[in-house]
Write a protein that holds these residues in place. Structure first.
Motif, PDB file in Angstrom:
ATOM      1  N   LYS A   1      22.121 -11.031 -32.563  1.00  0.00           N
ATOM      2  CA  LYS A   1      20.957 -10.695 -33.381  1.00  0.00           C
ATOM      3  C   LYS A   1      20.617  -9.221 -33.215  1.00  0.00           C
ATOM      4  O   LYS A   1      20.718  -8.677 -32.117  1.00  0.00           O
ATOM      5  CB  LYS A   1      19.745 -11.555 -32.966  1.00  0.00           C
ATOM      6  CG  LYS A   1      18.492 -11.293 -33.793  1.00  0.00           C
ATOM      7  CD  LYS A   1      17.333 -12.172 -33.328  1.00  0.00           C
ATOM      8  CE  LYS A   1      16.080 -11.908 -34.151  1.00  0.00           C
ATOM      9  NZ  LYS A   1      14.941 -12.743 -33.694  1.00  0.00           N
ATOM     10  N   ILE A   2      20.236  -8.581 -34.309  1.00  0.00           N
ATOM     11  CA  ILE A   2      19.722  -7.212 -34.254  1.00  0.00           C
ATOM     12  C   ILE A   2      18.236  -7.292 -34.570  1.00  0.00           C
ATOM     13  O   ILE A   2      17.848  -7.526 -35.721  1.00  0.00           O
ATOM     14  CB  ILE A   2      20.445  -6.281 -35.241  1.00  0.00           C
ATOM     15  CG1 ILE A   2      21.922  -6.165 -34.868  1.00  0.00           C
ATOM     16  CG2 ILE A   2      19.798  -4.895 -35.249  1.00  0.00           C
ATOM     17  CD1 ILE A   2      22.731  -5.281 -35.788  1.00  0.00           C
ATOM     18  N   ASN A   3      17.420  -7.128 -33.544  1.00  0.00           N
ATOM     19  CA  ASN A   3      15.970  -7.188 -33.763  1.00  0.00           C
ATOM     20  C   ASN A   3      15.456  -5.821 -34.198  1.00  0.00           C
ATOM     21  O   ASN A   3      16.204  -4.828 -34.204  1.00  0.00           O
ATOM     22  CB  ASN A   3      15.255  -7.700 -32.513  1.00  0.00           C
ATOM     23  CG  ASN A   3      15.421  -6.770 -31.308  1.00  0.00           C
ATOM     24  OD1 ASN A   3      15.769  -5.597 -31.453  1.00  0.00           O
ATOM     25  ND2 ASN A   3      15.169  -7.287 -30.117  1.00  0.00           N
ATOM     26  N   PRO A   4      14.193  -5.695 -34.594  1.00  0.00           N
ATOM     27  CA  PRO A   4      13.677  -4.405 -35.087  1.00  0.00           C
ATOM     28  C   PRO A   4      13.833  -3.263 -34.092  1.00  0.00           C
ATOM     29  O   PRO A   4      14.167  -2.145 -34.485  1.00  0.00           O
ATOM     30  CB  PRO A   4      12.202  -4.721 -35.363  1.00  0.00           C
ATOM     31  CG  PRO A   4      12.183  -6.175 -35.694  1.00  0.00           C
ATOM     32  CD  PRO A   4      13.215  -6.784 -34.800  1.00  0.00           C
ATOM     33  N   GLU A   5      13.629  -3.522 -32.819  1.00  0.00           N
ATOM     34  CA  GLU A   5      13.748  -2.463 -31.812  1.00  0.00           C
ATOM     35  C   GLU A   5      15.171  -1.907 -31.758  1.00  0.00           C
ATOM     36  O   GLU A   5      15.378  -0.683 -31.741  1.00  0.00           O
ATOM     37  CB  GLU A   5      13.349  -2.999 -30.438  1.00  0.00           C
ATOM     38  CG  GLU A   5      13.425  -1.938 -29.329  1.00  0.00           C
ATOM     39  CD  GLU A   5      13.131  -2.501 -27.950  1.00  0.00           C
ATOM     40  OE1 GLU A   5      13.214  -1.735 -26.976  1.00  0.00           O
ATOM     41  OE2 GLU A   5      12.833  -3.710 -27.848  1.00  0.00           O
ATOM     42  N   LEU A   6      16.151  -2.794 -31.745  1.00  0.00           N
ATOM     43  CA  LEU A   6      17.553  -2.345 -31.713  1.00  0.00           C
ATOM     44  C   LEU A   6      17.933  -1.683 -33.023  1.00  0.00           C
ATOM     45  O   LEU A   6      18.656  -0.679 -33.032  1.00  0.00           O
ATOM     46  CB  LEU A   6      18.477  -3.531 -31.426  1.00  0.00           C
ATOM     47  CG  LEU A   6      19.977  -3.214 -31.381  1.00  0.00           C
ATOM     48  CD1 LEU A   6      20.281  -2.150 -30.337  1.00  0.00           C
ATOM     49  CD2 LEU A   6      20.784  -4.483 -31.110  1.00  0.00           C
ATOM     50  N   SER A   7      17.471  -2.218 -34.134  1.00  0.00           N
ATOM     51  CA  SER A   7      17.775  -1.641 -35.440  1.00  0.00           C
ATOM     52  C   SER A   7      17.295  -0.196 -35.530  1.00  0.00           C
ATOM     53  O   SER A   7      18.019   0.689 -35.998  1.00  0.00           O
ATOM     54  CB  SER A   7      17.127  -2.477 -36.546  1.00  0.00           C
ATOM     55  OG  SER A   7      17.379  -1.915 -37.813  1.00  0.00           O
ATOM     56  N   ILE A   8      16.088   0.063 -35.056  1.00  0.00           N
ATOM     57  CA  ILE A   8      15.544   1.425 -35.069  1.00  0.00           C
ATOM     58  C   ILE A   8      16.360   2.329 -34.164  1.00  0.00           C
ATOM     59  O   ILE A   8      16.705   3.460 -34.526  1.00  0.00           O
ATOM     60  CB  ILE A   8      14.063   1.411 -34.639  1.00  0.00           C
ATOM     61  CG1 ILE A   8      13.211   0.723 -35.710  1.00  0.00           C
ATOM     62  CG2 ILE A   8      13.556   2.833 -34.396  1.00  0.00           C
ATOM     63  CD1 ILE A   8      11.784   0.455 -35.281  1.00  0.00           C
ATOM     64  N   GLY A   9      16.697   1.843 -32.976  1.00  0.00           N
ATOM     65  CA  GLY A   9      17.482   2.649 -32.042  1.00  0.00           C
ATOM     66  C   GLY A   9      18.846   3.012 -32.590  1.00  0.00           C
ATOM     67  O   GLY A   9      19.286   4.166 -32.493  1.00  0.00           O
ATOM     68  N   LEU A  10      19.529   2.051 -33.215  1.00  0.00           N
ATOM     69  CA  LEU A  10      20.847   2.319 -33.790  1.00  0.00           C
ATOM     70  C   LEU A  10      20.751   3.290 -34.960  1.00  0.00           C
ATOM     71  O   LEU A  10      21.585   4.186 -35.118  1.00  0.00           O
ATOM     72  CB  LEU A  10      21.491   1.007 -34.252  1.00  0.00           C
ATOM     73  CG  LEU A  10      21.873   0.016 -33.153  1.00  0.00           C
ATOM     74  CD1 LEU A  10      22.321  -1.300 -33.753  1.00  0.00           C
ATOM     75  CD2 LEU A  10      22.962   0.596 -32.260  1.00  0.00           C
ATOM     76  N   SER A  11      19.744   3.123 -35.791  1.00  0.00           N
ATOM     77  CA  SER A  11      19.555   4.009 -36.942  1.00  0.00           C
ATOM     78  C   SER A  11      19.308   5.440 -36.493  1.00  0.00           C
ATOM     79  O   SER A  11      19.861   6.396 -37.061  1.00  0.00           O
ATOM     80  CB  SER A  11      18.385   3.504 -37.791  1.00  0.00           C
ATOM     81  OG  SER A  11      18.154   4.356 -38.884  1.00  0.00           O
ATOM     82  N   GLN A  12      18.507   5.612 -35.465  1.00  0.00           N
ATOM     83  CA  GLN A  12      18.218   6.960 -34.953  1.00  0.00           C
ATOM     84  C   GLN A  12      19.474   7.612 -34.390  1.00  0.00           C
ATOM     85  O   GLN A  12      19.705   8.802 -34.578  1.00  0.00           O
ATOM     86  CB  GLN A  12      17.121   6.883 -33.896  1.00  0.00           C
ATOM     87  CG  GLN A  12      15.749   6.554 -34.459  1.00  0.00           C
ATOM     88  CD  GLN A  12      14.704   6.335 -33.379  1.00  0.00           C
ATOM     89  OE1 GLN A  12      15.033   6.040 -32.220  1.00  0.00           O
ATOM     90  NE2 GLN A  12      13.442   6.473 -33.744  1.00  0.00           N
ATOM     91  N   ILE A  13      20.293   6.824 -33.707  1.00  0.00           N
ATOM     92  CA  ILE A  13      21.538   7.351 -33.146  1.00  0.00           C
ATOM     93  C   ILE A  13      22.473   7.806 -34.258  1.00  0.00           C
ATOM     94  O   ILE A  13      23.030   8.914 -34.217  1.00  0.00           O
ATOM     95  CB  ILE A  13      22.229   6.284 -32.274  1.00  0.00           C
ATOM     96  CG1 ILE A  13      21.459   6.082 -30.976  1.00  0.00           C
ATOM     97  CG2 ILE A  13      23.671   6.687 -31.972  1.00  0.00           C
ATOM     98  CD1 ILE A  13      21.981   4.942 -30.139  1.00  0.00           C
TER      99      ILE A  13
END
Length: 334
Positions: free
Chosen positions: A159-171
């Motif tokens: 699962k990609i939760n909102p916290e991980l999604s934001i972190g990956l997008s920023q990277i």
């Protein structure tokens, strides 16, 4: 809370992954249906180190995945399996960060060592080795060399939760690296199971999605760490398209060029070449006098797979030939 899928009168209940090996086993049994029949997963723990970046604390990957559906632009992924229950900021993101640091800092010899390691592993499987040569009509060594031009990361997770999604997008935006994300889960009844997955890399053709993506990426994103030859080709192309009033829209994986009739061409930058895709079918424009490599890719997946013809430009000197083709293309689609 129960998560389930209803198929007619059958109820399939979601099975939670208890350990990371559960997701590894599920993906390894089904990756050809998820990615492509023209892909190969090598499960091997390998640590990545670069003499230009020594602070690798989390740099042991779970394997590699090679995808060659389009042999002109094969992809090699450093593959990582994770569970969302693992700490995001102290485990998942640092792990991916070390892989990114290696990709950005590795020199030719360090990349060569990965290529040679993977080549030797493939060579052990005679059937796989022959399939690669048959599918791509290339030497396996050359295919792997080509795939190293676009070394990427594959994250397989439940699962990609909102916290991980934001972190990956920023990277991805800040460091200009491609991370393919696959969410995978299993639902089962008493007799059988159903797999549900989402793949961030499935090709998008909707213009609305393309325009939305264009707001997030730039030309510089596509020239990062590329050779002067590739940068020169792209700069000349931009001058040409601007003078012919074509709209330029950089996406995550390609750059699209539009006129009033839609996308005319797209291009994918590699380290040593630029691969173009054209709106015209290969037999719709005269190409006998143009000294470039053309290929019909209507039945081959690529990021703008509604464009049927592939053209490879390997050096700056070949641009005049390509512009000759573009002149004919724009005449056809005025």
């Amino acid at each position: 809370m129960e998560n389930a899928i209803l198929i007619e009168n059958d109820k399939f209940v979601k099975e939670e992954f208890k350990v990371e090996d559960d997701i590894v086993n599920l993906f390894s049994k089904n990756y050809k249906k998820i990615i492509s029949d023209k892909s190969y997963l090598l499960l091997v723990e390998k640590q990545f180190k670069s003499k230009n970046f020594k602070n690798f604390k989390h740099s042991i990957s779970d394997g590699f995945l090679l995808a060659w559906e389009n042999p002109t632009t094969p992809s090699l992924y450093i593959t990582e399996f994770e569970l969302i229950s693992h700490p995001i900021n102290t485990h998942i993101l640092p792990q991916l960060g070390d892989f990114i640091s290696f990709i950005q800092s590795a020199d030719k010899e360090e990349l060569k060592s990965i290529r040679d390691y993977f080549y030797n592993e493939i060579k052990k499987d005679k059937t796989l080795f022959e399939k690669l040569q048959t599918d791509t009509k290339q030497e396996v060594h050359h295919l792997l060399e080509n795939s190293m031009e676009d070394l990427q990361i594959l994250l397989v997770i439940d699962k990609i939760n909102p916290e991980l999604s934001i972190g990956l997008s920023q990277i991805e935006k800040a460091i200009k690296v491609k991370i393919r994300k696959i969410e995978i889960s299993k639902f089962a009844n008493q007799k059988e199971g159903v797999i549900l997955f989402a793949d961030s890399e499935k090709y998008k053709n909707e213009k609305e999605e393309q325009i939305k993506e264009a707001e997030e990426y730039s030309i510089e994103y596509h020239t990062e760490n590329k050779t002067d030859n590739v940068k020169g080709i792209l700069n000349e192309l931009l001058d040409y398209t601007e003078s012919h009033t074509l709209q330029c829209s950089p996406m995550k994986h390609y750059i699209g060029f539009y006129n009033q009739k839609g996308m005319i061409i797209s291009c994918v930058t590699r380290k040593s070449s630029v691969v173009f895709y054209s709106k015209a079918k290969i037999n719709e424009i005269k190409i006998d006098d143009i000294h470039l490599s053309f290929r019909d890719v209507r039945n081959i997946g690529h990021y703008t797979n509604h464009l049927p013809t592939e053209i490879v430009v390997e050096n700056y000197e070949a641009l005049n030939e390509f512009f000759k083709y573009l002149d004919r293309l724009l005449t056809k689609y005025k």
